[in-house]
Design a protein around this motif. Sequence first.
Motif, PDB file in Angstrom:
ATOM      1  N   PHE A  20       0.832  -1.205   0.000  1.00  0.00           N
ATOM      2  CA  PHE A  20       0.000   0.000   0.000  1.00  0.00           C
ATOM      3  C   PHE A  20       0.866   1.254   0.000  1.00  0.00           C
ATOM      4  O   PHE A  20       1.970   1.246   0.542  1.00  0.00           O
ATOM      5  N   PRO A  24      -3.500   0.974   5.656  1.00  0.00           N
ATOM      6  CA  PRO A  24      -4.785   1.251   6.344  1.00  0.00           C
ATOM      7  C   PRO A  24      -4.694   0.934   7.831  1.00  0.00           C
ATOM      8  O   PRO A  24      -3.894   0.100   8.246  1.00  0.00           O
ATOM      9  N   GLU A  95      -7.067  -7.915 -10.074  1.00  0.00           N
ATOM     10  CA  GLU A  95      -7.359  -6.544  -9.637  1.00  0.00           C
ATOM     11  C   GLU A  95      -8.850  -6.224  -9.624  1.00  0.00           C
ATOM     12  O   GLU A  95      -9.288  -5.318  -8.908  1.00  0.00           O
ATOM     13  N   ASN A 201      -8.085  -7.864   4.164  1.00  0.00           N
ATOM     14  CA  ASN A 201      -8.596  -7.469   2.850  1.00  0.00           C
ATOM     15  C   ASN A 201      -9.993  -6.851   2.973  1.00  0.00           C
ATOM     16  O   ASN A 201     -10.312  -5.855   2.298  1.00  0.00           O
ATOM     17  N   VAL A 204      -9.561  -3.372   4.224  1.00  0.00           N
ATOM     18  CA  VAL A 204      -9.097  -2.510   3.132  1.00  0.00           C
ATOM     19  C   VAL A 204     -10.256  -2.129   2.219  1.00  0.00           C
ATOM     20  O   VAL A 204     -10.387  -0.969   1.810  1.00  0.00           O
ATOM     21  N   ASN A 205     -11.120  -3.094   1.894  1.00  0.00           N
ATOM     22  CA  ASN A 205     -12.270  -2.821   1.029  1.00  0.00           C
ATOM     23  C   ASN A 205     -13.205  -1.785   1.645  1.00  0.00           C
ATOM     24  O   ASN A 205     -13.725  -0.913   0.955  1.00  0.00           O
ATOM     25  N   VAL A 207     -12.319   0.581   3.833  1.00  0.00           N
ATOM     26  CA  VAL A 207     -11.622   1.867   3.824  1.00  0.00           C
ATOM     27  C   VAL A 207     -11.692   2.502   2.447  1.00  0.00           C
ATOM     28  O   VAL A 207     -11.931   3.709   2.308  1.00  0.00           O
ATOM     29  N   GLU A 208     -11.492   1.677   1.401  1.00  0.00           N
ATOM     30  CA  GLU A 208     -11.485   2.198   0.035  1.00  0.00           C
ATOM     31  C   GLU A 208     -12.866   2.602  -0.443  1.00  0.00           C
ATOM     32  O   GLU A 208     -13.012   3.461  -1.310  1.00  0.00           O
ATOM     33  N   ASN A 209     -13.900   1.945   0.126  1.00  0.00           N
ATOM     34  CA  ASN A 209     -15.258   2.264  -0.292  1.00  0.00           C
ATOM     35  C   ASN A 209     -15.865   3.378   0.565  1.00  0.00           C
ATOM     36  O   ASN A 209     -16.913   3.878   0.267  1.00  0.00           O
TER      37      ASN A 209
END
Length: 209
Positions: A20, A24, A95, A201, A204-205, A207-209
């Motif tokens: 990264f 995160p 990806e 994971n 992370v998903n 946080v990214e969303n």
Amino acid sequence: MIVCFLALGAKVFYKTDRVFIKLPKESKVKILTIIFCTMLMTLYFLINLITSWGQVFNLMPEMMWSSICVALAAGIGEEFLCRVTLFNLFTKIFENKQYVLLWSSIFSSVLFGLFHLINLGHGAALDATFQQVYYATAIGLAFSYLHIFTNRIWSCILMHFLLDLQPDIANMNAEASPWSPILIIFGIVIIVSIICIYAFNKRVNKVEN
């Protein structure tokens, strides 16, 4: 030296060994990480690594340095190949998947395990080689999580080096051990590592969303 140059080339090529740009926050994953680290330490004690380290330093100087160099070369070379090069390759392949870190870890770790089939060409016993494939896959998953969680490769290199620092590391004539403890111990490693990678994971998903 060749392995070190190849690792340096991989480092320059990829610019970074990080997963990264900004790591995160771990949140609840920290609990799983504590369990994971406890498991890893227990694993190290179960396979008598501390005893093996003592045996290495009691060898004749030539054999001692040979064991150290082989373990260091494996730590540097295999970690850059599997945890950086192959892991990055699979992150590109997956990806568009929701759990890209998990799938990349699984596939790169399975390949890491299968690479040990090359020992058959050096006269290694069939059972011993299959055991290596199995526990190398398990260790690969554990190191994948370590790479993801720390966001750097150096801790994986150190752990790999310490794991391989054994008096017979340069010897391909490893003997097979009983299957039952290997299946149980490294089966636990596989399960815990996959759970940890999945949880990270998922975090992370979010946080990214």
